[in-house]
Design a protein around this motif. Structure first.
Motif, mmCIF file in Angstrom:
data_model
loop_
_atom_site.group_PDB
_atom_site.id
_atom_site.type_symbol
_atom_site.label_atom_id
_atom_site.label_comp_id
_atom_site.label_asym_id
_atom_site.label_seq_id
_atom_site.Cartn_x
_atom_site.Cartn_y
_atom_site.Cartn_z
ATOM 1 N N LYS A 342 -82.106 41.001 -48.966
ATOM 2 C CA LYS A 342 -81.030 41.838 -49.515
ATOM 3 C C LYS A 342 -80.832 43.095 -48.672
ATOM 4 C CE LYS A 342 -78.179 42.869 -52.993
ATOM 5 N NZ LYS A 342 -76.941 42.085 -53.241
ATOM 6 N N SER A 345 -79.069 42.060 -45.380
ATOM 7 C CA SER A 345 -77.643 41.718 -45.492
ATOM 8 C C SER A 345 -76.789 42.911 -45.904
ATOM 9 C CB SER A 345 -77.462 40.575 -46.506
ATOM 10 O OG SER A 345 -77.913 40.969 -47.794
ATOM 11 N N ASP A 346 -77.287 43.750 -46.817
ATOM 12 C CA ASP A 346 -76.462 44.832 -47.375
ATOM 13 C C ASP A 346 -76.574 46.152 -46.609
ATOM 14 O OD1 ASP A 346 -76.035 42.873 -49.228
ATOM 15 O OD2 ASP A 346 -76.591 44.064 -50.984
#
Length: 409
Positions: A342, A345-346
């Motif tokens: 996470k 990706s973020d």
């Protein structure tokens, strides 16, 4: 006849000096009136971070990282290195002696054969591994070893940052380098306090021996029955084992020109959890450096209340708190937890197995290709939202209410 030339000559000299002064103020490399010393009560932090042209931005600093791990941490060290990599930085990777030769060889082959690492030659693995016991002085010795390697091999770096395989960045290196471009290079980010409380009786007065100093197999520290008094030659400080230390202070710790670093190191050789006190005690007892401390370890860490020896393992439920902390790093992460995907990706915009893209990456992100496989200008930074979060943190840490009152006392 001679006197009639004095007045025109004086007028001409004044005009020339005035024009020279105007030129100095307006040219790009003109005099800066911002002092990089920390003696002033406030430190300038850019009011609003944004992508800036190379001509107007200050030169980015260079960071020197130690990334260390133990048995089973080889893959996490690779991942953390990918998330932290930037061509202008320098990296020392250490997998301690408890890990198998096969695991260490695999990591060494990865560092040696990675095309980008090999091209810039800025990643070094300590092949003669040290045995590291977290609660003993061997972790301090390993940190000093890595710092000495970075000093010996040269390179124009400005801050030394120690991390483990359980740490992970929450911002890109472009975010971090851009924000640190506007900070005085003599600041030391180190969480510290002289209020040692219960640690006086449970850590300062007991005497321990770390088997890692003389054995080839890891074992827990053992305790000596005799106790000692608190030192009077220097004042004890304690805090977090994770820090970002300035190049001048690292020089002082390695060279120790007034012998304080060596004296304190010998004392902490028998101190439980010495990584949480050695650098703190040295910097706060050295007149030259005690006013350069920023009381933060730059980490988001989730502790019990009161804190136990180890923090909570972070997961997806901690994502919003990590972001809201504005910290550039977080710990402690389990190996390959979904929260790391996470973050990739973020926050880091990093694909699996790839480096974090930055201004130096000239490739296209098409069909899963790595944009950093094509190298551009390594001095170009492309800061993103992480830089704005870091700006908020630095504004808070360096404010009048926090900076001076929270220094060595």
């Amino acid at each position: 006849m001679e006197r009639k030339w004095i007045f025109p000559l004086a007028i001409g000299s004044l005009i020339s000096l005035f024009l020279l002064f105007l030129t100095t103020l307006t040219r790009p490399g003109g005099i800066s009136f911002f002092s990089t010393k920390t003696a002033s009560s406030t430190i300038f932090v850019e009011s609003k971070l944004r992508p800036i042209s190379i001509s107007s931005a200050p030169p980015p600093p260079r960071l020197a990282y130690l990334i260390s791990g133990s048995v089973g941490d080889g893959e996490m060290l690779k991942r953390t290195l990918q998330a932290l990599y930037h061509p202008i930085n320098r990296y020392v990777v250490h997998l301690d002696l408890e890990s198998s030769p096969k695991e260490r060889l695999d990591l060494h082959d990865y560092v040696t054969n990675h095309p980008i690492f090999a091209s810039f030659g800025n990643v070094r693995m300590i092949t003669k591994a040290n045995l590291v016991t977290y609660r003993g002085p061997t972790m301090v010795a390993n940190t000093l070893h890595a710092a000495a390697i970075l000093l010996r091999e040269g390179g124009d770096w400005d801050w030394f940052i120690n991390l483990s395989a359980s740490d992970y960045p929450l911002v890109t290196q472009d975010d971090l380098l851009h924000t640190f471009s506007y900070l005085p290079r003599d600041l030391n980010f180190i969480d510290h306090t002289s209020n040692i409380g219960w640690k006086e009786f449970q850590r300062a007065k007991p005497i321990i021996i770390d088997p890692g100093l003389y054995m080839t197999k890891k074992a827990d520290v053992f305790w000596v029955t005799q106790r000692r008094s608190v030192p009077t030659a220097f004042k004890l400080f304690t805090g977090s084992a994770w820090m970002a230390l300035s190049r001048p202070f690292i020089d002082f710790c390695i060279w120790g020109w007034d012998n304080l670093p060596r004296t304190v190191l010998m004392y902490y050789a028998n101190f439980i959890s010495s990584p949480e006190g050695y650098f703190h005690t040295v910097i706060c007892n050295a007149q030259e450096f005690r006013n350069t401390t920023v009381n933060s370890d730059l980490h988001f860490i989730s502790w019990d209340n009161p804190p136990k020896q180890h923090p909570h393992h972070l997961n997806l439920n901690d994502m919003s708190r990590m972001i809201d902390s504005n910290a550039p790093f977080a710990r402690k992460f389990p190996r390959d937890d979904p929260v790391l995907d996470k973050i990739d990706s973020d926050l880091l915009l990093r694909g699996p197995g790839m480096l974090v893209p930055g201004g130096w990456c000239n490739g296209k992100r098409e069909n899963g290709s790595d944009p950093c496989s094509v190298v551009g200008n390594t001095s170009i930074l492309r800061p993103g939202p992480g830089a704005k979060r870091l700006e908020k943190l630095m504004t808070f840490l360096l404010s009048n209410e926090n900076f001076r009152p929270r220094q060595c006392k």
